[in-house]
Design an enzyme around this catalytic site. Structure first.
Site, PDB file in Angstrom:
ATOM      1  N   ARG A 243       0.794  -1.258   0.009  1.00  0.00           N
ATOM      2  CA  ARG A 243       0.143   0.069   0.074  1.00  0.00           C
ATOM      3  C   ARG A 243       0.833   1.208  -0.134  1.00  0.00           C
ATOM      4  NH1 ARG A 243      -3.558  -2.465  -2.096  1.00  0.00           N
ATOM      5  NH2 ARG A 243      -5.485  -2.738  -0.954  1.00  0.00           N
ATOM      6  N   GLU A 272      -3.038   7.594  -4.065  1.00  0.00           N
ATOM      7  CA  GLU A 272      -3.355   7.196  -5.535  1.00  0.00           C
ATOM      8  C   GLU A 272      -4.913   7.371  -5.989  1.00  0.00           C
ATOM      9  OE1 GLU A 272      -1.922   2.915  -4.924  1.00  0.00           O
ATOM     10  OE2 GLU A 272      -3.975   2.314  -5.751  1.00  0.00           O
ATOM     11  N   HIS A 290      -0.734   0.342  -9.962  1.00  0.00           N
ATOM     12  CA  HIS A 290      -1.645  -0.638  -9.372  1.00  0.00           C
ATOM     13  C   HIS A 290      -2.039  -1.775 -10.003  1.00  0.00           C
ATOM     14  CE1 HIS A 290      -3.665  -0.967  -5.311  1.00  0.00           C
ATOM     15  NE2 HIS A 290      -3.644  -1.968  -5.826  1.00  0.00           N
TER      16      HIS A 290
END
Ligand code: DGY
Length: 325
Positions: A243, A272, A290
């Protein structure tokens, strides 16, 4: 009997949407419009639909305000992700809303992404790709874009859960030495020779490459900061596919500039989809959007897992297998 109403916040793989539409009165989001990042809009749509369940995803803003505003009809929230830091679990518990996630099925794919980043960073793959694509490559040269090999390096895995252990398996094939940190030492059959560090400073000063697999949330905010970076060997490689919140971007950017960190590979970002622009000018960082679990096979498996859990609550009245609240 009427089918339960399922609000689906994002566009999902075809097979998953088909299964959802077969078993539920599914309210899909075929255009993948970005209302999913707005908690108030999720609550509004759940109310309008009188939803029995919500199938959401990483990035949905299922915060306390959203959960408090959900209609009483909502019994369950399933997230199409293993991480559930985007859901206010306490708020869900307070309203007796069951929360389920999709563990296990994405461990290999996410470890693949971490390994991709590790190779990209160590072997300067992003830099090389940008050079060729921009027409700047003048031909092979003995000293061009020299990286470092992974072979024989000490890989420090921070968080030796399912993903960390998959990464360790891959790294063994590259003849790396595996070191790890976790809440506690794991049994030898799980470690398979990996070396446990009960002391953080000892771990940081030993490893050549750090791969971070920490859950999100405030407890891990900016774990990788200037002080911890300074404790690592000069020229360490850093990878984060856990994360984004666990990296202090300014500290990592400064270390990438000074060479304290040789190279980094990032798949996740604090806040993000915003990415700290300080990374953009640096050649020694590989940036992915991601992609952790982004394989066709894995995303299908995640969808089926989410639906299995929803089925338990909404169709069978049984305990869902992957309940987090
Ligand atoms: C997860 O499952 O938590 C991932 O980060 C989303 O792809």
């Amino acid at each position: 009997m009427a089918k339960p109403i399922l609000l689906v916040t994002r566009k999902l793989p075809e097979a998953i949407e088909a299964r959802a539409a077969r078993d539920y009165d599914a309210r899909l989001n075929p255009q993948d419009e970005p209302w999913s990042t707005d908690g108030a809009e999720i609550a509004r749509r759940a109310k309008e639909a009188k939803a029995d369940g919500i199938l959401g995803a990483a990035g949905d803003k299922l915060d306390a305000a959203c959960i408090q505003a959900l209609p009483d009809s909502v019994k369950v929230i399933a997230t199409f992700s293993v991480g559930f830091d985007h859901i206010d679990i306490a708020a869900a518990k307070a309203r007796n809303i069951v929360v389920v996630n999709t563990p296990e099925v994405l461990s290999f794919a996410t470890a693949e992404t971490a390994f991709t980043l590790m190779l990209m960073a160590a072997r300067r793959a992003g830099e090389g790709e940008r050079m060729v694509r921009a027409g700047r490559w003048k031909g092979w040269a003995p000293t061009q874009l020299l990286g470092v090999t992974l072979e024989g390096k000490k890989l420090g895995i921070l968080g030796f859960g399912r993903i960390g252990r998959e990464l360790a398996n891959m790294a063994r094939g590259f003849r790396m030495e595996i070191h790890y940190r976790d809440i506690q030492k794991l049994p030898p059959e799980v470690e398979q020779g990996a070396i446990y560090h009960d002391n953080e400073d000892g771990f940081l000063s030993t490893i050549d490459i750090l791969s971070m697999h920490m859950p999100g949330g405030e407890a891990n905010r900016h774990w990788l900061n200037a002080a911890r970076i300074a404790k690592m060997k000069k020229g360490v490689v850093v990878v984060n596919s856990g994360r984004g919140v666990s990296v202090h971007d300014e500290a990592l950017i400064a270390a990438l500039k000074s060479g304290q960190v040789r190279a980094a590979g990032l798949d996740v970002y604090d806040g993000e989809p915003k990415v700290n622009p300080g990374y953009f000018a640096l050649e020694n960082v590989a940036l992915l959007p991601h992609l952790g679990s982004a394989t066709i096979e894995t995303r299908d498996a995640m969808g089926h897992r989410a639906l299995e859990n929803l089925d338990a609550v909404l169709l069978k009245g049984t305990t869902p297998p992957h309940r987090v609240a």
